[in-house]
Enzyme design. Structure first.
Site, short mmCIF file in Angstrom:
data_model
loop_
_atom_site.label_atom_id
_atom_site.label_comp_id
_atom_site.label_asym_id
_atom_site.label_seq_id
_atom_site.Cartn_x
_atom_site.Cartn_y
_atom_site.Cartn_z
N THR A 58 -3.55 13.04 7.34
CA THR A 58 -2.11 13.13 7.61
C THR A 58 -1.86 14.23 8.63
OG1 THR A 58 -1.60 12.34 5.40
CG2 THR A 58 0.15 13.49 6.54
N LYS A 112 4.79 2.05 -3.45
CA LYS A 112 4.79 3.47 -3.82
C LYS A 112 4.88 3.59 -5.33
CE LYS A 112 4.61 7.51 -1.79
NZ LYS A 112 4.02 7.83 -0.48
N LYS A 138 6.00 2.41 8.16
CA LYS A 138 4.80 3.07 8.71
C LYS A 138 3.74 2.04 9.07
CE LYS A 138 5.11 7.30 6.05
NZ LYS A 138 4.50 8.35 5.27
N LYS A 171 0.85 -1.20 0.00
CA LYS A 171 0.00 0.00 0.00
C LYS A 171 0.87 1.23 0.00
CE LYS A 171 -4.04 2.12 1.37
NZ LYS A 171 -3.86 2.90 0.14
N SER A 187 -6.35 5.68 5.20
CA SER A 187 -6.48 4.94 3.94
C SER A 187 -6.86 3.49 4.23
CB SER A 187 -5.15 4.94 3.17
OG SER A 187 -5.11 6.02 2.28
N ASN A 216 -1.32 19.82 1.12
CA ASN A 216 -2.31 19.03 1.86
C ASN A 216 -1.90 18.88 3.33
OD1 ASN A 216 -2.98 16.20 3.02
ND2 ASN A 216 -4.61 16.59 1.56
P1 NAD Z 1 1.41 18.91 -1.60
O1 NAD Z 1 1.81 18.74 -3.01
O2 NAD Z 1 -0.04 19.06 -1.28
O3 NAD Z 1 2.17 20.19 -0.98
C1 NAD Z 1 3.55 20.33 -1.02
C2 NAD Z 1 3.92 21.69 -0.45
O4 NAD Z 1 5.36 21.80 -0.45
C3 NAD Z 1 3.40 22.88 -1.28
O5 NAD Z 1 3.08 23.96 -0.44
C4 NAD Z 1 4.62 23.23 -2.14
O6 NAD Z 1 4.61 24.60 -2.57
C5 NAD Z 1 5.74 22.98 -1.15
N1 NAD Z 1 7.02 22.77 -1.83
C6 NAD Z 1 7.26 22.11 -3.00
N2 NAD Z 1 8.57 22.20 -3.30
C7 NAD Z 1 9.16 22.90 -2.30
C8 NAD Z 1 10.50 23.32 -2.05
N3 NAD Z 1 11.49 23.03 -2.90
N4 NAD Z 1 10.72 24.02 -0.90
C9 NAD Z 1 9.73 24.30 -0.05
N5 NAD Z 1 8.46 23.95 -0.25
C10 NAD Z 1 8.18 23.26 -1.36
O7 NAD Z 1 2.05 17.67 -0.83
P2 NAD Z 1 1.59 17.02 0.54
O8 NAD Z 1 0.64 15.93 0.24
O9 NAD Z 1 1.24 18.09 1.51
O10 NAD Z 1 2.96 16.30 0.96
C11 NAD Z 1 4.01 17.02 1.62
C12 NAD Z 1 4.95 16.01 2.26
O11 NAD Z 1 4.21 15.19 3.17
C13 NAD Z 1 5.60 15.03 1.27
O12 NAD Z 1 6.89 14.70 1.73
C14 NAD Z 1 4.71 13.81 1.34
O13 NAD Z 1 5.36 12.63 0.94
C15 NAD Z 1 4.39 13.83 2.82
N6 NAD Z 1 3.17 13.06 3.12
C16 NAD Z 1 1.96 13.44 2.63
C17 NAD Z 1 0.85 12.66 2.92
C18 NAD Z 1 -0.53 13.04 2.45
O14 NAD Z 1 -1.49 12.31 2.79
N7 NAD Z 1 -0.71 14.14 1.75
C19 NAD Z 1 0.98 11.51 3.69
C20 NAD Z 1 2.24 11.16 4.18
C21 NAD Z 1 3.33 11.95 3.89
#
Ligand code: NAD
Length: 420
Positions: free
Chosen positions: A196, A112, A100, A76, A354, A227
């Site tokens: 998250t 992934k 996780k 997953k 999830s 997000n």
């Molecule tokens: P997202 O795409 O919704 O948001 C990413 C954010 O990071 C945006 O604000 C973007 O502008 C910013 N960003 C992108 N490049 C950047 C940079 N070089 N410097 C600074 N900021 C930057 O993504 P998300 O879903 O919020 O995920 C963010 C992190 O959390 C990732 O590492 C992701 O793997 C992790 N994560 C997300 C989830 C989820 O359910 N959304 C779950 C587990 C882990």
């Protein structure tokens, strides 16, 4: 054995993960064969996806799907759309998903996926064709009892809906359990979108208790306003914390008196961008070393390194992003007494809900948001406690502890199956 002996700073995220896995399995008493098996995904599929663009031309995209290990159950993990997606990154992310799921006791191994693309420069219909093309390319390998995808960076419930529809067409039956993070009307779970961030607030509260910090009034910096970061900013603001800094890919905002989070939430676009509307921006690097009590990287990898770890002012680091901190930085921060809640624990809320979504799809009976949150909270409190206690008892850092807790069950399942 600790992580101190490793050459840490030069490694990419995948090699870094392999290093920690090696030490964790050794500490758990497993030999070389187990390390050989768990240091790489069991399967990695590379696909080429031809997509008809709006101007009539055809563009061919590269995508991946990695399945780390399915000894415990189906794999997953999310699908990432990003120009910098690489095979190594997808492999590392699939292993982190295994860990996780192990920490939180979900009946899954890690998977992934990713596609090298820039969704910000693609139209809605081009994205739809790419999403459907990816599912056609990987459909043999995935499925509700094999490998269940979900959203990640730059993918959302709309992308999940297209992918679920495409899979259902191929299989010729409705398959909501094929993918999670769907819209509610297509079998999504209440509370999935903000899960998250909700999970981050739960483990942050547990960590704050341990460090003697109250969330109410605590100064928090969040890197990333997508997000994870934006929901987190909202929850913390609502809980009375002072969110003093936020950022996106274009820069950062910092105000020692606290930012107006609801105003920023109103102004942000669907890619989590807001700082470009302000003149008083600072850089992401400057943001990370500003005064605060709690720092939350919630954007991308490799943000906290040997260069800035000594300058970080926070007393607690909660890694909402995957892989934001190098091993050398982990060592420096741990020595300085900073409490680290590692990514494999801090960002597990998404995969937990999830899992709830998949369970609800399988039973065809849906829960209220309150039920989802109650179950999420219960799992994360005990997961935090397991990792924290193991770190204390064994005198190791929180990251190594999390890997040990997370790998234990998978290694046991591998042994019972007779693979090693
Ligand atoms: P997202 O795409 O919704 O948001 C990413 C954010 O990071 C945006 O604000 C973007 O502008 C910013 N960003 C992108 N490049 C950047 C940079 N070089 N410097 C600074 N900021 C930057 O993504 P998300 O879903 O919020 O995920 C963010 C992190 O959390 C990732 O590492 C992701 O793997 C992790 N994560 C997300 C989830 C989820 O359910 N959304 C779950 C587990 C882990």
């Amino acid at each position: 054995m600790s992580l101190q002996t490793l050459d840490k700073e030069q490694l990419n995220v995948f090699q870094r993960t392999q290093q920690v896995i090696g030490v964790a399995l050794k500490n758990l008493g497993y030999g070389q064969e187990m390390q050989e098996l768990l240091k790489e995904p069991l399967r990695l599929l590379t696909v080429r996806i031809p997509v008809r663009m709006d101007n009539g031309s055809v563009k061919v995209f590269t995508g991946y799907r990695a399945q780390h290990n399915d000894a415990v159950g189906p794999t997953k993990g999310g699908i990432r759309f990003h120009p910098e997606v690489t095979e190594e990154e997808v492999k590392a992310l699939s292993i982190w998903m295994s860990i996780k799921c192990g920490i939180t006791g979900l009946p899954y191994g890690g998977g992934k996926g990713g596609i090298q693309c820039d969704p910000r420069s693609m139209s809605f219909r081009e994205l739809e064709r790419l999403s459907r093309g990816y599912v056609r390319a990987i459909s043999q390998l995935v499925g509700p009892t094999k490998d269940i995808p979900a959203p990640d960076v730059f993918t959302n419930s709309q992308v999940m809906a297209w992918m679920m529809d495409e899979y259902s067409r191929i299989r010729e039956f409705d398959s909501p359990g094929f993918i999670t993070g769907k819209p509610l009307v297509l079998g999504g779970s209440a509370g999935r979108e903000s899960s998250t961030a909700k999970g981050v607030t739960i483990v942050m509260r547990e960590a704050a208790n341990m460090a003697g910090i109250s969330i109410e009034g605590a100064r928090v910096i969040i890197q990333g306003f997508g997000n994870a970061g934006s929901f987190l900013a909202k929850f913390l603001y609502d809980a009375g914390a002072k969110v003093v800094g936020i950022s996106d890919a274009y820069g950062a905002l910092y105000d020692a008196d606290g930012l107006e989070i609801y105003d920023l939430l109103d102004k942000r676009d669907s890619f989590g961008t807001v700082t470009n509307l302000f003149n008083n921006r600072i850089t992401n690097r400057e943001l990370l070393v500003q005064e605060c009590d709690i720092l939350v990287p919630a954007a991308i990898e490799n943000q906290i390194t040997e260069e800035n770890a000594s300058s970080i002012k926070a007393r607690i680091l909660v890694e909402a992003a995957n892989g934001p901190t190098t091993l050398k930085a982990t060592e420096i921060l741990t020595q300085r007494g900073v409490l680290i809640v590692p990514d494999v624990l801090a960002s597990a809320g998404g995969v937990i809900v999830s899992y709830f979504e998949w369970v609800q799809n399988n039973q065809g009976y849906y829960w209220s948001e309150e039920e989802v949150e109650e179950k999420l909270e219960k799992i994360l409190i005990s997961s935090f406690s397991n990792v924290y206690r193991t770190a204390e008892q064994k005198g190791i850092d929180m990251r190594l502890s999390a890997y040990m807790v997370g790998l234990r069950r998978m290694a046991e399942a591998v042994k019972w199956r007779g693979w090693v």
